[in-house]
Design a protein around this motif. Structure first.
Motif, short mmCIF file in Angstrom:
data_model
loop_
_atom_site.label_atom_id
_atom_site.label_comp_id
_atom_site.label_asym_id
_atom_site.label_seq_id
_atom_site.Cartn_x
_atom_site.Cartn_y
_atom_site.Cartn_z
N PHE A 195 -2.27 9.03 3.99
CA PHE A 195 -2.51 7.96 4.22
C PHE A 195 -3.88 7.12 3.76
O PHE A 195 -3.94 6.01 4.03
N SER A 215 2.36 1.24 5.90
CA SER A 215 2.74 1.95 4.62
C SER A 215 4.24 1.47 4.37
O SER A 215 4.57 1.35 3.30
N CYS A 263 -0.60 3.73 10.46
CA CYS A 263 -0.45 3.87 8.86
C CYS A 263 1.03 3.77 8.56
O CYS A 263 1.54 3.30 7.68
#
Length: 247
Positions: free
Chosen positions: A90, A168, A164
């Motif tokens: 990440f 993402s 994350c």
């Protein structure tokens, strides 16, 4: 004239998918060693409130006690490695959040490693007594409390992990929010454990979202790796802050 500022979704590369699967294997190792070591082996050795019984179990089942110590060390190892691989996965999404996953995960691994040392000390005391049986019991009690206070960092590592996932869009956003909620619940459960020691049911309820999120995360990493969720709509190319340009 104005030039629109276009927001792009960060697409995962092939290397990210390989990293995701390695992360999933390490996370699965953490889950399995934790379940077998903490939920299965430990209760077979440690008898809360009965030092004599704990020492007797350590003497009668030395191999099982040593297996518990090894499993505790394996928990620490897989926790630390999973934390590092989550950072690797990440860091391009959010370097700060990815770093937080690594830091909180490694701190929790250190806590579990100290717990393993306490268990080993209890076994040494039981096999070659250097004091009263209460010494072995005390070592196990310290180990038990290390797990409770360790929930603080185990919960904290889930929060940036969930963030994350959300940022993402490589996984379902619902998974990200469940991880965040689970992390918060874990942190709260650690405080509740000491402030309201009889509220076992509340502590269990607070950790349910974390369990759901963790197993969902493990399964997703192993089966699908990382990719954009079909439920996630692409980010629109919009003018967020129109920047004037000169002709």
């Amino acid at each position: 004239m104005t030039q629109p500022t276009v927001m792009k979704v960060l697409e995962p590369h092939a290397a990210d998918k390989r990293t995701a699967r390695v992360t999933g294997v390490l996370y699965l190792g953490l889950a399995l060693t934790g379940m077998v070591g903490f939920l299965l082996v430990r209760p077979m050795i440690f008898e809360p409130g009965d030092p004599g019984a704990t020492v007797q179990q350590l003497v009668d089942h030395e191999a099982l006690a040593r297996t518990g110590i090894v499993l505790e060390m394996a928990i620490a190892a897989t926790q630390a490695l999973a934390a590092l691989w989550f950072f690797r996965l990440f860091r391009a999404v959010d370097a700060f959040a990815a770093g937080a996953i690594a830091v909180f995960g490694i701190v929790n691994a250190v806590v579990i490693l100290i717990s393993a040392a306490c268990m080993a000390t209890a076994l040494d005391v039981a096999l070659d007594p250097v004091g009263a049986p209460e010494a072995a019991q005390l070592a196990y009690l310290v180990s038990e409390n290390l797990w409770v206070v360790g929930t603080l960092f185990f919960g904290l590592w889930l929060v940036p992990m969930g963030w994350c996932v959300i940022e993402s869009r490589w996984m379902p956003r619902a998974l990200g929010w469940i991880l965040v909620a689970g992390g918060v619940g874990y942190v709260i459960s650690g405080f509740v454990d000491y402030l309201a020691p009889d509220a076992d049911m509340l502590v269990e309820i607070l950790t349910v979202p974390a369990s759901v999120g963790e197993f969902w995360m493990i399964g997703y990493l192993l089966v699908r790796g990382v990719r954009r969720s079909s439920s996630a709509s692409p980010l629109p190319a919009e003018t967020l802050s129109p920047a004037p340009t000169r002709a």
